[in-house]
Design a protein around this motif. Sequence first.
Motif, PDB file in Angstrom:
ATOM      1  N   HIS A 169       0.682  -1.284  -0.059  1.00  0.00           N
ATOM      2  CA  HIS A 169       0.142   0.024   0.151  1.00  0.00           C
ATOM      3  C   HIS A 169       0.708   1.337  -0.177  1.00  0.00           C
ATOM      4  CE1 HIS A 169      -3.171   2.795   0.901  1.00  0.00           C
ATOM      5  NE2 HIS A 169      -2.541   3.162   2.098  1.00  0.00           N
ATOM      6  N   THR A 172       2.778   1.724  -3.248  1.00  0.00           N
ATOM      7  CA  THR A 172       1.854   2.030  -4.463  1.00  0.00           C
ATOM      8  C   THR A 172       1.502   3.296  -4.234  1.00  0.00           C
ATOM      9  OG1 THR A 172       1.118  -0.312  -4.736  1.00  0.00           O
ATOM     10  CG2 THR A 172      -0.209   1.242  -5.736  1.00  0.00           C
ATOM     11  N   SER A 173       1.329   4.058  -2.958  1.00  0.00           N
ATOM     12  CA  SER A 173       0.534   5.053  -2.671  1.00  0.00           C
ATOM     13  C   SER A 173       1.695   6.487  -3.066  1.00  0.00           C
ATOM     14  CB  SER A 173      -0.030   5.533  -1.211  1.00  0.00           C
ATOM     15  OG  SER A 173      -0.915   4.336  -1.245  1.00  0.00           O
TER      16      SER A 173
END
Length: 254
Positions: A169, A172-173
């Motif tokens: 997460h 990706t963020s």
Amino acid sequence: TRPTRHPGNSTTVAIPATIPALVTAAPQSMDIDASLLSEFDEGPVAVPTSAQDVKDLTRFWIAERNAPDILPYQDAILERLMERVRQQIEMVENETGNLDPTSNFRLILIQTELERVKYLVRAYLRIRMYKIDKFTLHIIDKEQPHLRALLSPSELRYLRQHLTLLNNHYHTSFLRTFPESLRRLDDGTVGTSAGMVDRPDEESAVFCRVLRDVPETVKVEGTDADFDMRKGDIFIVRYSAIKEFMRRGDVELI
């Protein structure tokens, strides 16, 4: 700051208001189907193993809630309790539909007891999962394998899956846009604001009860405080000062 001490011969001890209500109304037995009215029998009644397991798990749950770090997983107690729960559920399912009023009343009591025990088990596991989520990087640290030994196999799997999802997460963020040197999540610089690894605060204060005399004089690191711990005494003191005594079984958190 010196710890507050209450002599063990006191007849009344004030318990913090934050202690959950279940402590004072903990499940007493899961042997309802076999000895529902045993408390009315004449003579002493032996405490069933399941009742002792419930009492012990209640103590471990309270300790887990109040300890800043994660404590050893109580595998044996939970396994016995869950096996007992499975047996009772099977018995309830087999007797469901019985038109005998006495049997129906007994089933209601058994189901009530089952719900109480299941709540206790869920509460115990929930607080452990909270600590695993909060201290993921601290527990997974390769330099501290003893921390992972405190977890059950299922908790260890959850820890690794949680860390994988967290990494994916974050990368990706936003982390993929950072320079390579700034993408690490486990910068564990201790004692500085730059440290990214959350660690338990072992200098926080806890309430504890002495279960048996501690032969050593207890010293609080960084202060000139020292004191003796005698059976029945209750203290509010830094967790780091009594952590080892708690693991030895000399002290319990309340």
